[in-house]
Design an enzyme around this catalytic site. Structure first.
Site, short mmCIF file in Angstrom:
data_model
loop_
_atom_site.label_atom_id
_atom_site.label_comp_id
_atom_site.label_asym_id
_atom_site.label_seq_id
_atom_site.Cartn_x
_atom_site.Cartn_y
_atom_site.Cartn_z
N PHE A 135 67.27 9.32 15.69
CA PHE A 135 67.79 8.98 14.35
C PHE A 135 69.22 8.51 14.50
O PHE A 135 70.06 9.20 15.06
CB PHE A 135 67.75 10.18 13.40
CG PHE A 135 68.21 9.81 12.01
CD1 PHE A 135 67.34 9.23 11.10
CD2 PHE A 135 69.54 9.98 11.62
CE1 PHE A 135 67.76 8.84 9.83
CE2 PHE A 135 69.97 9.59 10.36
CZ PHE A 135 69.08 9.03 9.47
N ASP B 237 75.13 8.76 21.14
CA ASP B 237 75.34 9.06 19.73
C ASP B 237 75.59 10.58 19.60
O ASP B 237 74.64 11.37 19.67
CB ASP B 237 74.09 8.63 18.94
CG ASP B 237 74.19 8.97 17.44
OD1 ASP B 237 75.10 9.73 17.06
OD2 ASP B 237 73.33 8.49 16.68
N LYS C 149 80.34 12.99 11.21
CA LYS C 149 80.06 14.33 10.68
C LYS C 149 81.23 15.31 10.81
O LYS C 149 82.12 15.32 9.98
CB LYS C 149 78.80 14.88 11.34
CG LYS C 149 77.52 14.17 10.82
CD LYS C 149 76.29 14.99 11.17
CE LYS C 149 74.99 14.32 10.76
NZ LYS C 149 74.59 14.58 9.41
C1 LIG Z 1 72.63 11.50 15.45
C2 LIG Z 1 72.96 10.86 14.15
N1 LIG Z 1 73.43 9.61 14.13
C3 LIG Z 1 73.74 9.00 12.98
C4 LIG Z 1 73.59 9.63 11.77
C5 LIG Z 1 73.95 8.92 10.49
O1 LIG Z 1 75.13 9.44 10.00
P1 LIG Z 1 75.54 9.15 8.47
O2 LIG Z 1 74.58 9.89 7.62
O3 LIG Z 1 76.95 9.68 8.39
O4 LIG Z 1 75.48 7.69 8.28
C6 LIG Z 1 73.10 10.93 11.74
C7 LIG Z 1 72.90 11.62 10.45
O5 LIG Z 1 72.21 12.60 10.35
C8 LIG Z 1 72.77 11.56 12.96
O6 LIG Z 1 72.29 12.80 12.99
#
Ligand SMILES: Cc1ncc(COP(=O)(O)O)c(C=O)c1O
Length: 403
Positions: A138, A225, A254
């Site tokens: 994700f 990520d 986050k």
């Molecule tokens: C690993 C990862 N990357 C990207 C995102 C996307 O982040 P945002 O919701 O701040 O756009 C998330 C959100 O849960 C995530 O867990």
């Protein structure tokens, strides 16, 4: 001062229904506890989905943010923003990387990383660059990041997807090697060190080292990520540090601002020079308020030993869950690291979200059957015990029900 009374609310809801929400609203919090508008108290095992690193109303963060709001909230990137330099320097020191780009969220950080990987390819004469991505990954909900995401539900209804991604299963290095033979245009490998939304599924240490080696041999970028698993949650600043490797590109978001929206992409020498003036940008990214939140979050984490706390309390929390659920049929696996824990059940369990709230606990359920705990990094051992005491009976009762 209280928020203004709601002058605009009508009978009909006007907020788009992009979330299935519980019928409750939170009014305030302190430490690892939050209260709803009816006065009910909850232990926070969610931290706003791995965001509220320092919990709620942290006594060191609040005055720092108040100070910043009184000075300068936003000024644009037309000017130097000294707090950007300060935060970038600290993040580079902690990660071993060299440069940072600031934005406002996880998907924006990932979008920047994906653009950067493509330009890295174009700069080498590869006109149709490809990026290796993962099953069950994700990365966000923009068109490019949902295309990189490995979840058909997230993608459904939004085709045509962005091209240029090739997908492999996690923890299978041979799958990447095999793929490489037929795909000469690969420029980067992009993965979460611990898949969050995919069900708290860690990449193994051996796998991370293998992928680092493959990227080095082939001249690809390793892009990790760490939006969810980074920022101290696993007991190290960044989850990949358990494998002793350094990525080329690392999106963060986050927990970095402890609740103030922020995103960042950190780059090492192979990637840091790819973007030049005009290649990428954002109006809000790097604003002084978000930067101050980042600087103060990191400072407080260091001062208060929160990495050590995440490791120690996380281990205690996991032990408590393992003891309480030992031998229970229907509990498939308990996994994760530090204060990022997943309890996989043998059946879908999204009903537990509401039941946990009724019992005074905030949590989430990912990948349909994985209960996810990502509490603030200030969680105490006593609070971890209370979490176990609420959660274990809930799970046992749930599993005792006929399917
Ligand atoms: C690993 C990862 N990357 C990207 C995102 C996307 O982040 P945002 O919701 O701040 O756009 C998330 C959100 O849960 C995530 O867990």
């Amino acid at each position: 001062m209280n928020a203004p009374e709601n002058l605009f609310a009508g009978a009909e809801p006007h907020v788009m229904k992009t979330y299935g929400r519980l019928p409750m609203a939170l009014s305030h919090g302190r430490g690892c506890w939050v209260w709803d508008t009816e006065g009910k108290k909850y232990l926070d095992g969610l931290a706003g989905i791995a965001v509220n690193t320092l919990g709620h109303a942290h006594p060191k963060l609040v005055p720092a943010l108040q100070d910043q709001i009184g000075k300068l909230i936003h000024c644009s990137n037309y000017y130097l923003v000294p707090l950007q330099e300060q935060l970038a320097a600290k993040l580079c020191q902690l990660s071993g990387l060299t440069n940072a780009f600031f934005c406002n969220s996880g998907l924006e950080a990932n979008e920047a990383a994906l653009k950067l990987a493509r330009k890295f390819g174009h700069d080498k004469g590869i006109e149709r660059p490809e990026i290796v991505v993962y099953e069950a990954a994700f990365h966000g909900r923009s068109i490019a990041t949902l295309s990189a995401t490995g979840n058909a539900k997230v993608q459904a209804g939004f085709g045509p997807l962005v091209e240029g991604f090739v997908r492999v299963p996690l923890n299978d290095a041979a799958a990447i090697e095999n793929l490489a033979h037929g795909h000469p245009n690969i420029v980067a490998v992009f993965l979460e060190v611990i898949q969050g939304e995919g069900g708290v599924r860690p990449a193994t240490i051996e796998y991370l080292r293998e992928v680092r080696r493959i990227c080095d041999e082939r001249g690809w970028l390793l892009m990790l990520d760490e939006v969810q698993c980074g920022m101290g949650r696993t007991g190290k600043w960044f989850a990949h540090q358990w494998a002793g490797i350094v990525p080329d590109v690392m999106p963060l978001a986050k927990g970095l601002g402890s609740g103030v929206p922020i995103g960042a992409v950190l780059c090492g020498p192979k990637a840091a020079g790819v973007f030049g003036p005009g290649n990428h940008g954002t109006t809000f990214g790097g604003n002084p308020l978000a930067m101050r939140a980042g600087v103060e979050t990191l400072r407080i984490m260091e001062e208060d030993g929160l990495l050590e706390n995440a490791a120690r309390v996380g281990a205690a929390l996991r032990r408590g869950l393992e003891e309480g659920l030992a031998g229970v049929a229907g509990v498939a696996e308990i996994r994760g690291q530090g204060l990022m824990i997943g309890i996989e059940l043998a059946r879908p369990c999204s009903a537990l979200l509401g039941r946990a709230a009724e019992a005074g606990l905030m949590l989430s359920v990912t990948a349909e059957r994985v209960i996810r705990l990502v509490p603030p990094l200030i969680l105490s051992e006593d609070e971890a015990r209370q979490m176990v005491a609420i959660l274990v009976p809930l799970i046992l009762d749930f599993l005792a029900e006929p399917q």
